[in-house]
Design an enzyme around this catalytic site. Structure first.
Site, PDB file in Angstrom:
ATOM      1  CB  SER A 140      -0.970  -0.032   1.179  1.00 13.53           C
ATOM      2  OG  SER A 140      -1.979   0.940   1.042  1.00 13.53           O
ATOM      3  CG  ASP A 194      -6.801  -2.597  -4.123  1.00 11.76           C
ATOM      4  OD1 ASP A 194      -7.628  -1.958  -3.439  1.00 11.76           O
ATOM      5  OD2 ASP A 194      -5.586  -2.643  -3.849  1.00 11.76           O
ATOM      6  CG  HIS A 238      -5.553  -2.314  -0.373  1.00  7.86           C
ATOM      7  ND1 HIS A 238      -4.738  -1.922  -1.406  1.00  7.86           N
ATOM      8  CD2 HIS A 238      -5.042  -1.724   0.744  1.00  7.86           C
ATOM      9  CE1 HIS A 238      -3.780  -1.135  -0.947  1.00  7.86           C
ATOM     10  NE2 HIS A 238      -3.939  -1.001   0.348  1.00  7.86           N
TER      11      HIS A 238
END
Length: 720
Positions: free
Chosen positions: A590, A665, A697
């Site tokens: 991320s 995602d 995600h």
């Protein structure tokens, strides 16, 4: 070979043989390292009992003995049988709201079926037979339950189970009532967008008009002949947001009043709550750039607003961090948290908004506002006063005097206090021990019982040779001290040289380096250590627990200082005699994937290898609330978006680079990796990439995680 050497050789061999080897399956498809805890604590009104959900039963426990005294409800004996996945007491504790058939939508949103169980009559009734519900909640007196279904708000009167529809205009991707849109859910961290007044007479609720918000299209591949499209409203940086309204519904008259939240439409309403007065609603209003916060008090009968408090910032107001707002039961005062003096602290205001005094102060952060014992005028909180790496538990009088440190042991303490503040549960951990859960009596701060020691896990960790964190400090280019820790092989030899993998997240306000056991991808890192790697974890400037100046230095230029600090970290590691300076790698997920991508491109040759999982590759692709908080809009700060984008520096890629993303995602879109891949291809750069079909995600699923970590392990062993 003499007898002594032979003995030493065999003892060493036996010790090495005895140490079990960590496998990827151990922490993905198996549960080899179970850290136990005490979950689902619901403190009961009289302060003598709490309840938990275990084995499909809601069980009542005596606080002082921690022994079960009553099974309040057993889902398997009900008619119909219910798989209880969550529960809630009514205010008088005579009813239970049971949740089942839970189904996720996004990170926090869900649908479920609810049943109302009467503890007196031992009967159960379905809340609604007209479709799944979301976020069901009792009215304060327990006579009604409100919920959301298909973007509309409803309530049920429990005496006759009559269902009333409060709103009728809810429509997917257009109008939302009683809950939130995607970006509020993700960045303001809530989905329950309706609120019972304390006198049970009114329901306040959000209304989102997201008609002008552009759609993002996710293709879902599945196993069908043709993929399906899923379109949802996702406002990217600089694009249109939903228009927000706050409405108040009077149950008796069935009339609605619109709250006056101002004429400016391009705003956020990140928090709504009732004061102690059933006719006064508290609304927090943020401007789009999130550097101006107002607290409004709304007259629930007329909708008229009174400005009570205004706070401005030269950077941004971190509402996710300074979220606390508590109205005292006397209706005359409230407690509010702010970073106005450079650190997060507690302040006491009159109900009219006059600052009475600062409750906590000093060069440290209040980490958790645990609560206020109004009867004894005592505030409870945890803070970083001892060290940014720790959270210790304190009490202080409401006037800011008589501060007492209640926790004694070094480490991190997370506190859950009982109703009435007579008892508290301490979830305590250190870098060398998993979480221990203990029950204390507040009055004399006496330990009553250890509820969970995790001694069994400690023995398992010892069998597998887990190593403890070794903390270190280094300096950023400007001399700012930075925190880090290392995991070194069990048989570490300072005379040898080891490859090092740096792990980081680096996002604003985050913290990976603290005196706690575990951490992000901890078992994966321990496995790498067993295989001869050193794992180093570094918190760059912009991370949390060290005050506003340290955290907000990255304002308007995300990635700049974080990259400088990670390069400084690589240079620091390279100076250590036991580090092979030609074999330093970096990885992250991320925001951490964003930084590892940036490190491998703009970062030059600081790292031999990098892995980026689900990275942002240009902040133009990310959502309004998060991105604009730190960068302003692309229209106001184009350079802040492009000057530290990995795609801008694709032609500078050096070293071995692995890019990973889930195609499903909904948060950091697969688009980010596609655009970076395209830029790398056009720049003639060789790299490796992998995508996970339809994965979110977190790249969810035990088998998927097993595949992911195995792939990363192989890549690291081949390239670092």
């Amino acid at each position: 070979m003499n007898k002594l050497l032979i003995a030493v050789f065999f003892a060493t061999s036996i010790a090495a043989f005895a140490q079990k080897q960590i496998t990827v399956e151990d922490f993905t498809t198996k549960n080899t390292f179970p850290q136990k805890t005490v979950r689902g604590i619901n403190w009961m009104k009289d302060g003598k009992f709490y309840s938990t959900l275990e084995n499909n039963k809601v069980v009542k426990y005596d606080i002082t003995t921690s022994k079960p005294v009553e099974i309040l409800v057993d889902g398997s004996t009900l008619s119909p049988q219910i798989d209880i996945q969550g529960y809630m007491f009514s205010g008088d504790e005579k009813k239970l709201l049971l949740q089942t058939s839970f189904e996720n939508i996004y990170r926090r949103s869900f649908t479920a079926n609810y049943f109302v169980y009467d503890l007196t009559t031992k009967t159960v009734r379905q809340l609604s037979a007209h479709g799944k519900q979301s976020y069901a909640a009792f009215s304060p007196d327990g006579s009604k339950v409100a919920f959301v279904r298909e973007n509309n708000l409803y309530y049920v009167t429990l005496s006759d189970m009559q269902e009333v529809q409060v709103t009728t205009d809810g429509k997917f991707n257009h109008i939302i009532n009683g809950t939130t849109d995607w970006v509020y859910e993700e960045e303001f961290s809530f989905v329950d967008g309706f609120y019972w007044s304390p006198d049970n007479k009114k329901l306040a609720y959000y209304r989102f008009d997201e008609s002008a918000v552009r759609e993002y299209n996710l293709q879902r591949w599945g196993k069908t002949l043709y993929p399906t499209d899923y379109r949802f409203k996702y406002p990217k940086a600089g694009e249109a947001n939903s228009t927000i309204e706050i409405w108040i519904y009077d149950l008796a008259s069935q009339q609605k009043v619109k709250a006056d939240i101002g004429t400016e439409k391009d705003i956020y309403i990140p928090r709504v709550k009732w004061t102690a007065n059933g006719n006064t609603l508290s609304v927090r209003r943020l401007n789009r750039l999130q550097n101006n916060l107002d607290i409004l008090h709304i007259n629930a009968s007329t909708g008229a607003a009174t400005l009570v408090l205004n706070e401005k910032s030269n950077t941004y107001i971190d509402l996710e961090f300074t979220d606390d707002l508590l109205y005292l039961a006397d209706g005359k005062q409230f407690i509010y948290t702010s970073e106005r003096d450079g650190f997060k602290h507690l302040y006491l205001y009159s109900i009219e908004g006059t600052l009475l005094h600062q409750i906590t102060s000093g060069s440290f952060e209040v980490a958790q506002f645990v609560g206020l014992d109004e009867k004894n005028k005592t505030v409870y909180y945890t803070s970083t006063e001892v060290s940014p790496l720790e959270k210790q538990f304190y009490s202080i009088s409401l006037d800011g005097k008589k501060k007492v440190k209640l926790s004694q042991a070094a480490g991190v303490h997370n506190i859950n206090m009982s109703t009435g503040f007579q008892f508290y549960i301490d979830y305590y951990t250190t870098a060398t021990r998993p979480t221990a859960v203990s029950l204390y009596k507040t009055k004399d701060n006496a330990l009553l019982k250890v509820l969970e020691s995790n001694d069994e896990l400690a023995r398992i960790l010892d069998d597998y040779g887990f190593v403890a964190k070794e903390f270190f400090s280094l300096k950023a280019a400007d001399g700012t001290p930075l925190d880090g820790y290392m995991l070194k092989p069990k048989n570490f030899d300072a005379g040898k040289q080891y490859p090092v993998l740096v792990y980081q997240y680096s996002g604003p306000g985050s913290q990976n380096v603290n005196n706690t056991w575990g951490g992000g991808h901890f078992f994966f890192h321990q496995m790498l250590v067993q295989k001869g790697y050193i794992v180093a974890v570094i918190d760059s400037r912009g991370t949390g627990a060290r005050g506003e100046k340290f955290k907000k230095v990255t304002y308007k230029q995300l990635g700049k200082y974080e990259l400088e600090d990670l390069i400084a970290g690589a240079k620091f590691l390279a100076t250590l005699e036991y580090v092979d300076d030609s074999r330093i790698g970096i990885w992250g997920w991320s925001y951490g994937g964003y930084m590892s991508s940036l490190a491998m491109t703009k970062g030059g040759d600081a790292f031999k290898m990098g892995i980026a999982v689900a990275p942002v590759t240009n902040w133009r692709f990310y959502d309004t609330i998060y991105t604009e908080r730190y960068l302003q809009t692309p229209q106001l700060n184009a350079g802040g978006y492009d000057d530290n984008s990995p795609t801008t520096y694709a032609d500078k890629l050096q070293g071995n680079f692995l890019l990973i993303h889930g195609t499903g995602d909904d948060n950091v879109h697969f688009q980010n990796s596609v655009v970076l891949q395209d830029a790398l291809i056009n720049a003639g750069k060789q790299f490796e990439s992998f995508y996970y079909p339809d994965k979110h995600h977190s790249i969810q699923g035990a088998k998927t995680k097993c595949h992911l970590y195995t792939m990363m392990l192989n890549y690291i062993q081949e390239n670092l």
